[in-house]
Enzyme design. Structure first.
Site, short mmCIF file in Angstrom:
data_model
loop_
_atom_site.label_atom_id
_atom_site.label_comp_id
_atom_site.label_asym_id
_atom_site.label_seq_id
_atom_site.Cartn_x
_atom_site.Cartn_y
_atom_site.Cartn_z
N SER A 1 0.86 -1.19 0.00
CA SER A 1 0.00 0.00 0.00
C SER A 1 0.89 1.24 0.00
O SER A 1 1.65 1.46 0.95
CB SER A 1 -0.88 0.01 1.25
OG SER A 1 -1.36 1.33 1.46
N HIS B 1 -1.15 -1.32 -4.33
CA HIS B 1 -2.44 -0.98 -3.71
C HIS B 1 -2.48 0.53 -3.46
O HIS B 1 -1.59 1.08 -2.81
CB HIS B 1 -2.57 -1.77 -2.41
CG HIS B 1 -3.87 -1.63 -1.69
ND1 HIS B 1 -5.00 -2.34 -2.03
CD2 HIS B 1 -4.22 -0.87 -0.62
CE1 HIS B 1 -5.99 -2.04 -1.20
NE2 HIS B 1 -5.54 -1.14 -0.34
N MET C 1 -8.92 8.11 0.06
CA MET C 1 -9.74 8.51 1.23
C MET C 1 -10.26 9.92 1.05
O MET C 1 -9.53 10.79 0.56
CB MET C 1 -8.88 8.45 2.50
CG MET C 1 -8.24 7.11 2.72
SD MET C 1 -7.24 7.14 4.21
CE MET C 1 -6.55 5.49 4.14
N HIS D 1 -8.31 1.14 -3.90
CA HIS D 1 -9.25 0.89 -2.79
C HIS D 1 -9.93 2.22 -2.48
O HIS D 1 -9.32 3.11 -1.89
CB HIS D 1 -8.44 0.36 -1.59
CG HIS D 1 -9.23 0.10 -0.36
ND1 HIS D 1 -8.63 -0.19 0.85
CD2 HIS D 1 -10.57 0.08 -0.13
CE1 HIS D 1 -9.56 -0.38 1.75
NE2 HIS D 1 -10.74 -0.22 1.21
N MET E 1 -12.07 4.40 -0.46
CA MET E 1 -12.72 4.61 0.84
C MET E 1 -13.38 5.98 0.78
O MET E 1 -12.96 6.94 1.45
CB MET E 1 -11.67 4.51 1.96
CG MET E 1 -11.21 3.08 2.19
SD MET E 1 -9.68 2.97 3.16
CE MET E 1 -8.48 3.20 1.86
N MET F 1 -11.49 -5.97 5.45
CA MET F 1 -10.64 -5.05 6.22
C MET F 1 -10.32 -5.66 7.57
O MET F 1 -11.22 -6.07 8.30
CB MET F 1 -11.34 -3.70 6.43
CG MET F 1 -11.58 -2.93 5.17
SD MET F 1 -10.41 -1.65 4.67
CE MET F 1 -9.11 -1.56 5.79
N GLY G 1 -8.74 3.95 7.25
CA GLY G 1 -8.36 5.35 7.46
C GLY G 1 -6.87 5.56 7.65
O GLY G 1 -6.34 6.58 7.23
N PHE G 2 -6.20 4.60 8.26
CA PHE G 2 -4.79 4.82 8.60
C PHE G 2 -3.97 3.52 8.46
O PHE G 2 -4.49 2.44 8.69
CB PHE G 2 -4.66 5.33 10.04
CG PHE G 2 -5.40 6.63 10.26
CD1 PHE G 2 -4.78 7.85 9.98
CD2 PHE G 2 -6.72 6.63 10.69
CE1 PHE G 2 -5.47 9.05 10.14
CE2 PHE G 2 -7.42 7.82 10.85
CZ PHE G 2 -6.79 9.04 10.57
N GLY H 1 -0.64 1.24 9.80
CA GLY H 1 0.06 1.01 11.06
C GLY H 1 -0.83 0.62 12.23
O GLY H 1 -0.41 0.71 13.39
N ASP I 1 -6.65 -6.57 4.22
CA ASP I 1 -6.01 -5.26 4.21
C ASP I 1 -6.03 -4.66 5.61
O ASP I 1 -7.09 -4.44 6.18
CB ASP I 1 -6.78 -4.36 3.23
CG ASP I 1 -6.15 -2.99 3.05
OD1 ASP I 1 -5.04 -2.76 3.54
OD2 ASP I 1 -6.80 -2.15 2.40
N GLY I 2 -4.82 -4.41 6.15
CA GLY I 2 -4.71 -3.74 7.43
C GLY I 2 -4.02 -4.57 8.48
O GLY I 2 -4.48 -5.67 8.83
N GLY I 3 -2.86 -4.10 8.95
CA GLY I 3 -2.17 -4.77 10.04
C GLY I 3 -1.56 -6.11 9.68
O GLY I 3 -1.24 -6.91 10.57
N GLY J 1 1.19 -2.11 4.19
CA GLY J 1 1.76 -0.77 4.06
C GLY J 1 2.98 -0.59 4.91
O GLY J 1 4.13 -0.64 4.44
N SER J 2 2.76 -0.41 6.22
CA SER J 2 3.87 -0.04 7.11
C SER J 2 4.92 -1.14 7.24
O SER J 2 6.12 -0.84 7.36
CB SER J 2 3.32 0.35 8.48
OG SER J 2 2.38 -0.59 8.93
#
Ligand code: DX5
Ligand code: ZN
Length: 223
Positions: free
Chosen positions: A17, A42, A46, A76, A78, A147, A152-153, A155, A182-184, A204-205
């Site tokens: 991402s 990705h 937003m 994606h 959002m 998700m 929204g963020f 990390g 997606d996420g974490g 992402g992170s």
């Protein structure tokens, strides 16, 4: 339905991402993750309304396309009004457009709108949305994005409640359709994600925060 993008059995496709990339050096970051083995890019869009953050629009997608002419770009959305942005993102080089089920009254029509313009269509669900919200669309969409954080963020901490949703969707769709988490996502939880039936993992992170993109990508894919 044609395969969205190829993958090897037992492995997940990995999509960094760019929300966690260095926006001052986006070309370089995009090329670096692809060189390090990423399967696709990705792009998190937003609007400060559907989610409490602002990110990027079609111009950034076009910049990714220029940096990587052959990359598969997964957008994606959002945003509250995804239908208004289908044409601009496809013109900017998007290959897949995913919208949130929570935002649209007529999701089947939006899936058709996206596919008729030559892109594949994905449906995303927030953590609190049950998979049954997309049950009637299982044969229509190319991709299902579950998700595993509140959108929204980057990390945030992975929510394990996403895994039963992945499993329920995977059991009901074909090999040519994709379930994306997606996420974490981290090398520590990636195996559980793959075992639940996930074909594609966004990160992402973990990727952009690392000094060795290739090592993280390979750990996410099959470690
Ligand atoms: C969150 C985004 C994610 C996020 C992933 O709203 O949709 O794609 O950037 O970032 P990490 O992997 O850091 O959770
Ligand atoms: Zn995303």
């Amino acid at each position: 339905m044609e395969p969205l993008f190829r993958r090897s059995v037992g492995q997940a496709l990995i999509g960094p991402s760019i929300l966690s990339a260095n926006f001052g050096n986006l070309d370089k970051d995009v090329r670096s993750v692809l060189k390090a083995g990423a399967d696709y890019i990705h792009v998190d869009v937003m609007d400060g309304h559907f989610v409490p953050n602002l990110s990027m629009g079609p111009a950034v997608c076009a910049a990714v396309r220029r940096a990587a002419p052959r990359a598969w770009i997964d957008v994606h959305l959002m945003i509250t009004n995804p239908a208004d942005f289908v044409a601009p993102f496809i013109a900017a080089g998007a290959n897949n457009l995913t919208f949130h089920i929570e935002t649209v009254a007529k999701p089947a029509a939006l899936i058709r709108q996206i596919q008729s313009k030559g892109a594949t269509a994905g449906i995303a669900m927030k953590p609190q949305t049950p998979w049954t919200a997309i049950e009637s669309l299982l044969s229509l969409a190319n991709l299902f994005l579950v998700m595993s954080v509140h959108p929204g963020f980057s990390g945030q901490k992975f929510l394990r409640s996403a895994l039963p949703k992945v499993r329920a969707i995977r059991e009901r769709i074909s090999d040519k359709q994709r379930v994306e988490l997606d996420g974490g996502v981290t090398p520590q939880n990636a195996q559980a994600c793959r075992r639940a039936g996930c074909d594609a993992l966004v990160s992402g992170s973990e990727i952009f925060g690392s000094k060795n993109y290739a090592r993280v990508i390979s750990a996410l894919r099959s470690g």
